[in-house]
Scaffold this active site. Structure first.
Site, PDB file in Angstrom:
ATOM      1  N   SER A  36      62.655  27.403   1.107  1.00 34.48           N
ATOM      2  CA  SER A  36      61.308  27.422   0.787  1.00 34.48           C
ATOM      3  C   SER A  36      61.304  27.175  -0.657  1.00 34.48           C
ATOM      4  CB  SER A  36      60.598  28.741   0.990  1.00 34.48           C
ATOM      5  OG  SER A  36      59.643  28.922   0.443  1.00 34.48           O
TER       6      SER A  36
ATOM      7  N   TYR B 191      60.931  38.078   1.164  1.00 33.01           N
ATOM      8  CA  TYR B 191      60.958  36.622   1.789  1.00 33.01           C
ATOM      9  C   TYR B 191      61.729  35.729   0.760  1.00 33.01           C
ATOM     10  CZ  TYR B 191      58.995  32.057   3.498  1.00 33.01           C
ATOM     11  OH  TYR B 191      59.002  30.744   4.181  1.00 33.01           O
TER      12      TYR B 191
HETATM   13  N1  LIG Z   1      54.465  26.752   6.322  1.00 27.19           N
HETATM   14  C1  LIG Z   1      54.838  26.993   5.106  1.00 27.19           C
HETATM   15  O1  LIG Z   1      53.973  26.454   4.232  1.00 27.19           O
HETATM   16  C2  LIG Z   1      56.165  27.284   4.865  1.00 27.19           C
HETATM   17  C3  LIG Z   1      56.616  26.957   3.436  1.00 27.19           C
HETATM   18  C4  LIG Z   1      57.972  27.523   3.182  1.00 27.19           C
HETATM   19  C5  LIG Z   1      58.699  27.676   4.039  1.00 27.19           C
HETATM   20  N2  LIG Z   1      58.572  27.697   5.494  1.00 27.19           N
HETATM   21  C6  LIG Z   1      59.522  28.112   6.491  1.00 27.19           C
HETATM   22  O2  LIG Z   1      59.414  27.185   7.320  1.00 27.19           O
HETATM   23  C7  LIG Z   1      60.022  27.316   8.595  1.00 27.19           C
HETATM   24  C8  LIG Z   1      58.713  27.026   9.819  1.00 27.19           C
HETATM   25  O3  LIG Z   1      57.519  27.597   9.261  1.00 27.19           O
HETATM   26  P1  LIG Z   1      56.121  27.232  10.046  1.00 27.19           P
HETATM   27  O4  LIG Z   1      55.160  27.304   8.830  1.00 27.19           O
HETATM   28  O5  LIG Z   1      56.200  26.048  10.764  1.00 27.19           O
HETATM   29  O6  LIG Z   1      56.050  28.433  10.692  1.00 27.19           O
HETATM   30  P2  LIG Z   1      55.368  28.946  12.315  1.00 27.19           P
HETATM   31  O7  LIG Z   1      54.860  30.367  11.971  1.00 27.19           O
HETATM   32  O8  LIG Z   1      54.237  27.847  12.566  1.00 27.19           O
HETATM   33  O9  LIG Z   1      56.406  28.865  13.160  1.00 27.19           O
HETATM   34  C9  LIG Z   1      57.494  29.648  13.268  1.00 27.19           C
HETATM   35  C10 LIG Z   1      58.266  29.806  14.456  1.00 27.19           C
HETATM   36  O10 LIG Z   1      59.509  30.697  14.336  1.00 27.19           O
HETATM   37  C11 LIG Z   1      59.315  31.571  15.498  1.00 27.19           C
HETATM   38  N3  LIG Z   1      60.042  32.634  15.407  1.00 27.19           N
HETATM   39  C12 LIG Z   1      60.013  33.758  14.564  1.00 27.19           C
HETATM   40  N4  LIG Z   1      60.748  34.871  14.687  1.00 27.19           N
HETATM   41  C13 LIG Z   1      61.756  34.116  15.357  1.00 27.19           C
HETATM   42  C14 LIG Z   1      63.223  34.670  16.025  1.00 27.19           C
HETATM   43  N5  LIG Z   1      63.415  35.898  15.477  1.00 27.19           N
HETATM   44  N6  LIG Z   1      63.706  33.737  16.524  1.00 27.19           N
HETATM   45  C15 LIG Z   1      63.228  32.587  16.760  1.00 27.19           C
HETATM   46  N7  LIG Z   1      62.200  32.067  16.421  1.00 27.19           N
HETATM   47  C16 LIG Z   1      61.348  32.883  15.841  1.00 27.19           C
HETATM   48  C17 LIG Z   1      57.778  31.766  15.815  1.00 27.19           C
HETATM   49  O11 LIG Z   1      57.911  32.313  17.066  1.00 27.19           O
HETATM   50  C18 LIG Z   1      57.207  30.411  15.343  1.00 27.19           C
HETATM   51  O12 LIG Z   1      57.153  29.554  16.640  1.00 27.19           O
HETATM   52  C19 LIG Z   1      60.047  28.969   8.498  1.00 27.19           C
HETATM   53  O13 LIG Z   1      61.342  29.225   8.245  1.00 27.19           O
HETATM   54  C20 LIG Z   1      59.211  29.247   7.345  1.00 27.19           C
HETATM   55  O14 LIG Z   1      59.653  30.449   6.572  1.00 27.19           O
HETATM   56  C21 LIG Z   1      57.251  27.465   5.598  1.00 27.19           C
END
Ligand SMILES: NC(=O)c1ccc[n+]([C@@H]2O[C@H](COP(=O)([O-])OP(=O)(O)OC[C@H]3O[C@@H](n4cnc5c(N)ncnc54)[C@H](O)[C@@H]3O)[C@@H](O)[C@H]2O)c1
Length: 246
Positions: free
Chosen positions: A138, A151
């Site tokens: 991130s 986080y």
């Molecule tokens: N969306 C953002 O702005 C953002 C910014 C920085 C980093 N991220 C990172 O990007 C990645 C994807 O984020 P997103 O926005 O698509 O999130 P999202 O919430 O849409 O999807 C995340 C998925 O991870 C799954 N998950 C949660 N815990 C889990 C576990 N223990 N085992 C397996 N799967 C699990 C959830 O069920 C969900 O389907 C994450 O690692 C997040 O930290 C997102």
């Protein structure tokens, strides 16, 4: 013919957001994919893609389940070329009030979960001449922010882990890189972050949030032979947000 033709990929967190977008884009580019999530929503993703998509439920905080995910890809398709460690959770709160159990849960899922994915991918990739690992860190793993310290700590760990795998496993022709999203408007974490702090979506130089597909396209490039000399890089996917002083 897609530019991932012949590649086999495993994706965690593929029931939502960026993991789901990766599944669609990897399939579009001809990869054979095994998609997983803890939620069960990987089956919905597969139904939307159609074709020969293998699904499995996987809680990434459980090493045995992550190992089984890798083994499933090898059993179904004979190899694993690309491991996408996408799944994760968000958190809020100040570090001074952070409870030990909450920190442990964060590290178990967002750091150890990705470590298990990378570790078992290496085990499989070593036997077939190499591969690629892409971890979702991130922008908050590179630059601190107030209110999401647990986080940020986990994501900073993912960044270092990514580079450490890169220096240890380059000799096996395994490349390890990280995507560092800023504000991506996914249906899960992105939407929650947007609702909590909407201004964050437009403060970047492009003035708009990213889309899940922006991550999917970058991930497809990183897993492809077009990125054959990229190893150990942490790529901000943030519209230039991290390049700003304020
Ligand atoms: N969306 C953002 O702005 C953002 C910014 C920085 C980093 N991220 C990172 O990007 C990645 C994807 O984020 P997103 O926005 O698509 O999130 P999202 O919430 O849409 O999807 C995340 C998925 O991870 C799954 N998950 C949660 N815990 C889990 C576990 N223990 N085992 C397996 N799967 C699990 C959830 O069920 C969900 O389907 C994450 O690692 C997040 O930290 C997102």
């Amino acid at each position: 013919m897609g530019f991932l033709e012949g590649k086999v990929a495993a994706i965690t967190g593929a029931g939502s957001g960026m993991g789901k977008a990766c599944a669609k884009i990897f399939a579009r580019e001809g990869a054979r994919i095994v998609i997983s999530d803890i939620s069960g929503a990987q089956d919905q993703t597969a139904a939307e893609i159609g074709g020969d998509v293998v699904t499995t439920r996987c809680d990434i905080s459980d090493e045995a389940q992550v190992s089984a995910l890798v083994d499933l890809a090898v059993a179904k398709f004979g190899r694993l070329d690309a491991m996408l460690n996408v799944g994760g959770i968000g958190s809020g709160g100040l570090l001074e009030y952070l409870e030990s159990d909450d920190l442990s849960r964060m590290l178990d899922i967002n750091l150890k979960g990705m470590f298990f994915g990378a570790k078992h991918a290496v085990r499989a990739m070593k036997t077939t001449g190499g591969g690629t690992i892409t971890n979702w860190s991130s922008l908050a793993g590179l630059i601190p922010s107030v209110g999401s310290g647990a986080y940020n700590i986990a994501k900073a760990g993912v960044a270092m882990m990514t580079r450490n795998f890169a220096v240890e496993c380059g000799k096996y022709n395994i490349r390890s890189n990280a995507i560092c999203p800023g504000m991506i408007l996914t249906e899960g974490m992105g939407r929650a972050g947007y609702e909590a702090q909407p201004k964050r979506a437009t403060v970047n130089p492009l003035g708009r949030p990213g889309a899940a597909d922006d991550a999917g396209e970058l991930a497809a490039f990183l897993a492809s032979d077009r990125a054959a000399y990229l190893n150990g890089v942490l790529i901000p996917l943030d519209g230039g947000w991290g390049a700003m002083l304020a």
